[in-house]
Write an enzyme that holds these catalytic residues in place. Sequence first.
Site, short mmCIF file in Angstrom:
data_model
loop_
_atom_site.label_atom_id
_atom_site.label_comp_id
_atom_site.label_asym_id
_atom_site.label_seq_id
_atom_site.Cartn_x
_atom_site.Cartn_y
_atom_site.Cartn_z
N LYS A 4 0.82 -1.18 0.00
CA LYS A 4 0.00 0.00 0.00
C LYS A 4 0.87 1.24 0.00
CE LYS A 4 -3.49 -2.17 2.91
NZ LYS A 4 -4.07 -2.20 4.24
N ASP B 202 14.78 -1.23 1.65
CA ASP B 202 15.68 -1.30 2.79
C ASP B 202 16.48 -2.60 2.75
OD1 ASP B 202 13.51 -2.86 3.68
OD2 ASP B 202 12.97 -1.47 5.26
N LYS C 290 17.37 2.84 1.67
CA LYS C 290 18.03 2.84 2.98
C LYS C 290 19.16 1.81 2.92
CE LYS C 290 15.10 2.61 6.42
NZ LYS C 290 14.28 2.07 7.55
N PHE D 65 13.40 4.63 10.95
CA PHE D 65 12.09 4.12 10.58
C PHE D 65 11.25 5.33 10.20
CE2 PHE D 65 7.79 2.63 11.00
CZ PHE D 65 7.87 1.39 10.37
N VAL D 66 10.81 5.36 8.93
CA VAL D 66 10.12 6.54 8.41
C VAL D 66 8.65 6.26 8.12
CG1 VAL D 66 12.17 7.68 7.50
CG2 VAL D 66 10.99 6.02 6.08
N ASP E 41 3.94 3.69 6.56
CA ASP E 41 3.12 3.60 7.76
C ASP E 41 3.84 2.98 8.94
OD1 ASP E 41 1.68 0.48 8.15
OD2 ASP E 41 3.01 0.89 6.47
N ARG F 125 0.18 7.15 7.15
CA ARG F 125 0.33 7.21 5.69
C ARG F 125 -0.06 8.57 5.13
NH1 ARG F 125 1.18 2.02 3.64
NH2 ARG F 125 0.22 0.32 4.80
#
Length: 177
Positions: free
Chosen positions: A44, A104, A132, A153-154, A160, A166
Amino acid sequence: MTFHQKDVDVLISEEKLHARIKELGAAITRDYQGKELTLVCVLKGSVFFATDLARAIDLPLTLEFLGVSSYQGGTESTGEVRITTDVSKPMAGKHLLVIEDIIDTGLTMSFLMENLAARHPASLKLCSLLEKPARARTQVNIDYKGFVIDDHFVVGYGLDYGEKYRNINFIGVWKGK
């Protein structure tokens, strides 16, 4: 105070996001001139990015959606990749550009690119908003890259934490609780 201000620090502003997406759209337009392009949006997280990117590409194109999961709600990849939603049409002979929010570990995208390559597209490339590299466990070739980020952690702009955040219009570092 908005809902996210206590949980999220701005990493990439809305203005920077949109400027970079315009640049990516121009490069994709140039590179796919004269070809029929299919954007494969990975659900998503990449929906916001894919929507804005599609508007920045000055070519007729089609959209497909593919759901893939390796997080199951946490902040760490489980390493187990599952296709949760498949594309709706055959991909053979099409010029595919996979649109992803973040690379990542690379495990999910490596799996996905192998899966799509097995469907015999005319071409297969990858566009990721974020990379990342500190978390990479396998090498993934990103043909069109938005930003390289440090090991945070973004959330925001489609990314999300527990299906929330989001809808923030920028990329932010989640501070946790």
